[in-house]
Scaffold this motif. Structure first.
Motif, PDB file in Angstrom:
ATOM      1  N   TYR A 269       0.856  -1.191   0.000  1.00 17.60           N
ATOM      2  CA  TYR A 269       0.000   0.000   0.000  1.00 17.60           C
ATOM      3  C   TYR A 269       0.887   1.233   0.000  1.00 17.60           C
ATOM      4  CZ  TYR A 269      -3.674   3.166   1.809  1.00 17.60           C
ATOM      5  OH  TYR A 269      -4.564   4.189   1.999  1.00 17.60           O
ATOM      6  N   VAL A 270       0.799   2.024  -1.073  1.00 16.82           N
ATOM      7  CA  VAL A 270       1.657   3.200  -1.204  1.00 16.82           C
ATOM      8  C   VAL A 270       0.806   4.427  -1.525  1.00 16.82           C
ATOM      9  CG1 VAL A 270       3.574   4.260  -2.452  1.00 16.82           C
ATOM     10  CG2 VAL A 270       3.588   1.792  -2.026  1.00 16.82           C
ATOM     11  N   ILE A 271       0.784   5.378  -0.598  1.00 14.27           N
ATOM     12  CA  ILE A 271       0.153   6.675  -0.840  1.00 14.27           C
ATOM     13  C   ILE A 271       1.268   7.667  -1.143  1.00 14.27           C
ATOM     14  CG2 ILE A 271      -1.304   8.516   0.068  1.00 14.27           C
ATOM     15  CD1 ILE A 271      -2.760   5.869  -0.355  1.00 14.27           C
ATOM     16  N   ILE A 272       1.229   8.271  -2.331  1.00 13.70           N
ATOM     17  CA  ILE A 272       2.297   9.168  -2.749  1.00 13.70           C
ATOM     18  C   ILE A 272       1.868  10.615  -2.512  1.00 13.70           C
ATOM     19  CG2 ILE A 272       3.742   9.918  -4.681  1.00 13.70           C
ATOM     20  CD1 ILE A 272       3.463   7.120  -5.838  1.00 13.70           C
ATOM     21  N   GLU A 273       2.616  11.281  -1.672  1.00 10.65           N
ATOM     22  CA  GLU A 273       2.295  12.652  -1.293  1.00 10.65           C
ATOM     23  C   GLU A 273       2.413  13.585  -2.494  1.00 10.65           C
ATOM     24  OE1 GLU A 273       3.654  15.969   2.091  1.00 10.65           O
ATOM     25  OE2 GLU A 273       4.710  14.041   1.891  1.00 10.65           O
ATOM     26  N   ASN A 274       1.406  14.442  -2.649  1.00 10.68           N
ATOM     27  CA  ASN A 274       1.367  15.473  -3.701  1.00 10.68           C
ATOM     28  C   ASN A 274       1.212  14.912  -5.109  1.00 10.68           C
ATOM     29  OD1 ASN A 274       1.648  17.666  -1.891  1.00 10.68           O
ATOM     30  ND2 ASN A 274       3.863  17.392  -1.869  1.00 10.68           N
ATOM     31  N   MET A 275       0.803  13.655  -5.263  1.00  9.58           N
ATOM     32  CA  MET A 275       0.594  13.100  -6.608  1.00  9.58           C
ATOM     33  C   MET A 275      -0.874  13.169  -7.002  1.00  9.58           C
ATOM     34  SD  MET A 275       1.639   9.408  -8.256  1.00  9.58           S
ATOM     35  CE  MET A 275       0.182   8.482  -7.731  1.00  9.58           C
ATOM     36  N   ASN A 276      -1.124  13.560  -8.267  1.00 13.14           N
ATOM     37  CA  ASN A 276      -2.500  13.629  -8.749  1.00 13.14           C
ATOM     38  C   ASN A 276      -2.859  12.393  -9.571  1.00 13.14           C
ATOM     39  OD1 ASN A 276      -1.312  14.038 -11.264  1.00 13.14           O
ATOM     40  ND2 ASN A 276      -2.304  16.006 -11.642  1.00 13.14           N
ATOM     41  N   HIS A 277      -3.973  12.445 -10.269  1.00  9.08           N
ATOM     42  CA  HIS A 277      -4.507  11.258 -10.949  1.00  9.08           C
ATOM     43  C   HIS A 277      -3.622  10.805 -12.110  1.00  9.08           C
ATOM     44  CE1 HIS A 277      -7.756   8.423 -11.710  1.00  9.08           C
ATOM     45  NE2 HIS A 277      -7.769   8.759 -12.988  1.00  9.08           N
ATOM     46  N   ILE A 278      -2.908  11.732 -12.716  1.00  7.80           N
ATOM     47  CA  ILE A 278      -2.068  11.380 -13.862  1.00  7.80           C
ATOM     48  C   ILE A 278      -0.588  11.327 -13.465  1.00  7.80           C
ATOM     49  CG2 ILE A 278      -3.681  12.137 -15.627  1.00  7.80           C
ATOM     50  CD1 ILE A 278      -1.946  14.752 -15.776  1.00  7.80           C
ATOM     51  N   LEU A 279      -0.342  11.020 -12.199  1.00  9.76           N
ATOM     52  CA  LEU A 279       0.986  10.659 -11.702  1.00  9.76           C
ATOM     53  C   LEU A 279       1.969  11.817 -11.685  1.00  9.76           C
ATOM     54  CD1 LEU A 279       1.314   7.322 -13.755  1.00  9.76           C
ATOM     55  CD2 LEU A 279      -0.074   7.784 -11.721  1.00  9.76           C
ATOM     56  N   ARG A 280       1.443  13.052 -11.592  1.00  7.68           N
ATOM     57  CA  ARG A 280       2.298  14.235 -11.543  1.00  7.68           C
ATOM     58  C   ARG A 280       2.284  14.866 -10.156  1.00  7.68           C
ATOM     59  NH1 ARG A 280       1.659  13.028 -16.810  1.00  7.68           N
ATOM     60  NH2 ARG A 280       3.296  13.918 -18.134  1.00  7.68           N
ATOM     61  N   GLU A 281       3.366  15.566  -9.832  1.00 10.37           N
ATOM     62  CA  GLU A 281       3.467  16.247  -8.542  1.00 10.37           C
ATOM     63  C   GLU A 281       2.704  17.565  -8.595  1.00 10.37           C
ATOM     64  OE1 GLU A 281       6.855  17.271  -5.229  1.00 10.37           O
ATOM     65  OE2 GLU A 281       7.402  17.519  -7.341  1.00 10.37           O
ATOM     66  N   ILE A 282       1.828  17.781  -7.616  1.00 14.22           N
ATOM     67  CA  ILE A 282       1.035  18.999  -7.509  1.00 14.22           C
ATOM     68  C   ILE A 282       1.206  19.565  -6.106  1.00 14.22           C
ATOM     69  CG2 ILE A 282      -1.272  20.012  -7.618  1.00 14.22           C
ATOM     70  CD1 ILE A 282      -0.290  18.973 -10.307  1.00 14.22           C
ATOM     71  N   LYS A 283       1.772  20.747  -6.030  1.00 10.68           N
ATOM     72  CA  LYS A 283       1.966  21.384  -4.718  1.00 10.68           C
ATOM     73  C   LYS A 283       1.076  22.609  -4.533  1.00 10.68           C
ATOM     74  CE  LYS A 283       6.660  19.826  -3.727  1.00 10.68           C
ATOM     75  NZ  LYS A 283       8.050  20.239  -3.382  1.00 10.68           N
ATOM     76  N   GLY A 284       0.389  23.013  -5.594  1.00 11.49           N
ATOM     77  CA  GLY A 284      -0.407  24.224  -5.527  1.00 11.49           C
ATOM     78  C   GLY A 284      -1.901  23.970  -5.537  1.00 11.49           C
ATOM     79  N   SER A 285      -2.616  24.759  -6.344  1.00 10.09           N
ATOM     80  CA  SER A 285      -4.074  24.802  -6.332  1.00 10.09           C
ATOM     81  C   SER A 285      -4.701  23.744  -7.236  1.00 10.09           C
ATOM     82  CB  SER A 285      -4.529  26.186  -6.814  1.00 10.09           C
ATOM     83  OG  SER A 285      -4.129  26.362  -8.176  1.00 10.09           O
ATOM     84  N   ARG A 286      -6.021  23.684  -7.206  1.00 10.34           N
ATOM     85  CA  ARG A 286      -6.771  22.816  -8.118  1.00 10.34           C
ATOM     86  C   ARG A 286      -6.514  23.222  -9.562  1.00 10.34           C
ATOM     87  NH1 ARG A 286     -11.034  19.750  -5.816  1.00 10.34           N
ATOM     88  NH2 ARG A 286     -12.143  19.784  -7.804  1.00 10.34           N
ATOM     89  N   LEU A 287      -6.307  24.528  -9.798  1.00 16.37           N
ATOM     90  CA  LEU A 287      -6.023  25.001 -11.151  1.00 16.37           C
ATOM     91  C   LEU A 287      -4.726  24.381 -11.661  1.00 16.37           C
ATOM     92  CD1 LEU A 287      -6.617  26.769 -13.591  1.00 16.37           C
ATOM     93  CD2 LEU A 287      -5.437  28.665 -12.422  1.00 16.37           C
ATOM     94  N   GLU A 288      -3.696  24.344 -10.829  1.00  8.64           N
ATOM     95  CA  GLU A 288      -2.442  23.690 -11.209  1.00  8.64           C
ATOM     96  C   GLU A 288      -2.678  22.216 -11.520  1.00  8.64           C
ATOM     97  OE1 GLU A 288       1.808  22.246  -9.246  1.00  8.64           O
ATOM     98  OE2 GLU A 288       0.504  23.590  -8.104  1.00  8.64           O
ATOM     99  N   ASN A 289      -3.523  21.592 -10.721  1.00  8.85           N
ATOM    100  CA  ASN A 289      -3.846  20.184 -10.917  1.00  8.85           C
ATOM    101  C   ASN A 289      -4.506  19.958 -12.277  1.00  8.85           C
ATOM    102  OD1 ASN A 289      -4.468  17.435 -10.431  1.00  8.85           O
ATOM    103  ND2 ASN A 289      -4.882  17.837  -8.291  1.00  8.85           N
ATOM    104  N   HIS A 290      -5.499  20.778 -12.586  1.00  7.86           N
ATOM    105  CA  HIS A 290      -6.205  20.649 -13.864  1.00  7.86           C
ATOM    106  C   HIS A 290      -5.276  20.943 -15.044  1.00  7.86           C
ATOM    107  CE1 HIS A 290     -10.229  19.815 -12.414  1.00  7.86           C
ATOM    108  NE2 HIS A 290     -10.175  20.852 -11.585  1.00  7.86           N
ATOM    109  N   LYS A 291      -4.450  21.953 -14.924  1.00  3.55           N
ATOM    110  CA  LYS A 291      -3.538  22.320 -16.012  1.00  3.55           C
ATOM    111  C   LYS A 291      -2.574  21.197 -16.351  1.00  3.55           C
ATOM    112  CE  LYS A 291      -1.443  26.240 -16.055  1.00  3.55           C
ATOM    113  NZ  LYS A 291      -0.627  27.394 -15.571  1.00  3.55           N
ATOM    114  N   SER A 292      -2.198  20.412 -15.364  1.00  2.00           N
ATOM    115  CA  SER A 292      -1.210  19.353 -15.584  1.00  2.00           C
ATOM    116  C   SER A 292      -1.683  18.315 -16.595  1.00  2.00           C
ATOM    117  CB  SER A 292      -0.856  18.666 -14.255  1.00  2.00           C
ATOM    118  OG  SER A 292      -1.935  17.889 -13.773  1.00  2.00           O
ATOM    119  N   TYR A 293      -2.995  18.209 -16.802  1.00  2.71           N
ATOM    120  CA  TYR A 293      -3.531  17.227 -17.738  1.00  2.71           C
ATOM    121  C   TYR A 293      -3.145  17.537 -19.189  1.00  2.71           C
ATOM    122  CZ  TYR A 293      -6.388  14.876 -14.210  1.00  2.71           C
ATOM    123  OH  TYR A 293      -6.807  14.149 -13.120  1.00  2.71           O
TER     124      TYR A 293
END
Length: 314
Positions: A269-293
């Motif tokens: 069982y591995v929970i990766i800190e700051n990782m989003n759904h597409i395996l990228r590091e996200i340290k900021g806002s939801r907007l940063e998260n969406h842009k990463s796609y």
């Protein structure tokens, strides 16, 4: 230096060799286009070595997600980049387009496809590589919806299973919970529609806002999908299991990974800190998260690669 060539392996298989050098150091891997059958075509990435290696077969998320991890509206190349990272470190991978990408050419209508077809396709891929390869082990790895497909296809068939951002609850429960949070009121309409699908085989009375879920062309697929509860299906596996999840995933909550772990306590069982759904590091806002796609140049989090390599090589 980059070399590409193709040879005929068998009538339905085409191979290409790719080599790369980065910063003066050779980073070599083979890249092969492999057609398994008339429904399935994908890319095999292998280490540039004559030694037998493990093979990880990736199954993509819901919708028209291609073998690279992209849909029609975004390009993030998540699984293309992950496959290359793994090949460079001694693990072969196969990633393939779902049969959705073949239906026009084959004269298949969208409403004729079910989740069971995707399960059959995953099983066909496994059987193909068992017959046409010399691998130390074969591992199925599913992302999102692909996690459920992989769980079912893995029974008595492979040497290990990896769930990447997979849900534990059935899809109807997930949808209802999401609607309850994001669009209160629609959850009740969805609950009635799901009940109709289960009991009557057809949902007729639902809010028009839910057309993207319950349209006629999707109901056959949705009916087949809601039959399965991942946390129950995963209990049927008697093989090593790895559950991978990021805590910045906007599509699948960490609680889903926790439920999978509860179902199979012996799983890694591995929970990766700051990782989003597409395996990228996200340290900021939801907007940063969406842009990463749409930011395909972002690197895959190294913890994903290392976790898979550690699991596969045990």
């Amino acid at each position: 230096m980059k070399i590409r060539f193709s040879i005929l392996l068998i009538a339905i298989t085409t191979f290409c060799l790719a080599q790369e050098k980065e910063e003066g150091q050779e980073k070599e891997y083979n890249s092969a286009i492999v057609r398994v059958n008339r429904f399935i075509e994908g890319t095999l990435a292998t280490p540039y070595s004559d030694d037998s290696v493990p093979l990880v077969i990736f199954i993509m998320d819901a919708g028209a997600i291609n073998r690279e991890g992209n849909d029609r509206m975004s390009k993030n190349d998540a699984f293309k980049l992950l496959a290359i990272d793994l090949a460079k470190q001694g693990v072969a991978t196969y990633r393939y387009d779902k049969r959705l990408f073949k239906i026009d050419a084959l004269g298949i209508r969208e409403h004729e496809i079910s989740l069971d077809h995707f399960i059959q396709d995953a099983q066909s891929v496994v059987e193909y590589f068992k017959k046409n390869g010399n691998y130390t082990k074969i591992i199925l790895a599913g992302h999102g919806q692909g996690s459920l497909i992989g769980v079912i296809a893995a029974k008595n068939n492979v040497d290990g299973f990896i769930s990447i951002a997979g849900n534990a609850q059935s899809v109807d429960q997930i949808v209802i919970q999401q609607l309850e949070k994001q669009a209160p009121g629609l959850d009740k309409s969805a609950a009635v529609a799901f009940t109709d699908l289960k009991e009557k085989g057809r949902a007729m009375n639902y809010d028009p806002a839910l057309e993207s879920i319950f349209s006629y062309k999707l109901q056959h697929f949705m009916k087949s999908w809601i039959r399965y509860t991942p946390s129950e299906e995963i209990k049927n596996l008697d093989i090593p299991i790895l559950i991978l999840q990021g805590d910045k995933d906007l599509q699948v909550e960490v609680s889903e990974a926790e439920k999978l772990k509860e179902a199979v306590p012996n799983a890694e069982y591995v929970i990766i800190e700051n990782m989003n759904h597409i395996l990228r590091e996200i340290k900021g806002s939801r907007l940063e998260n969406h842009k990463s796609y749409n930011e395909y140049w972002l690197k895959i989090m190294p913890e994903v690669t290392s976790s898979i390599i550690n699991f596969v090589n045990k």
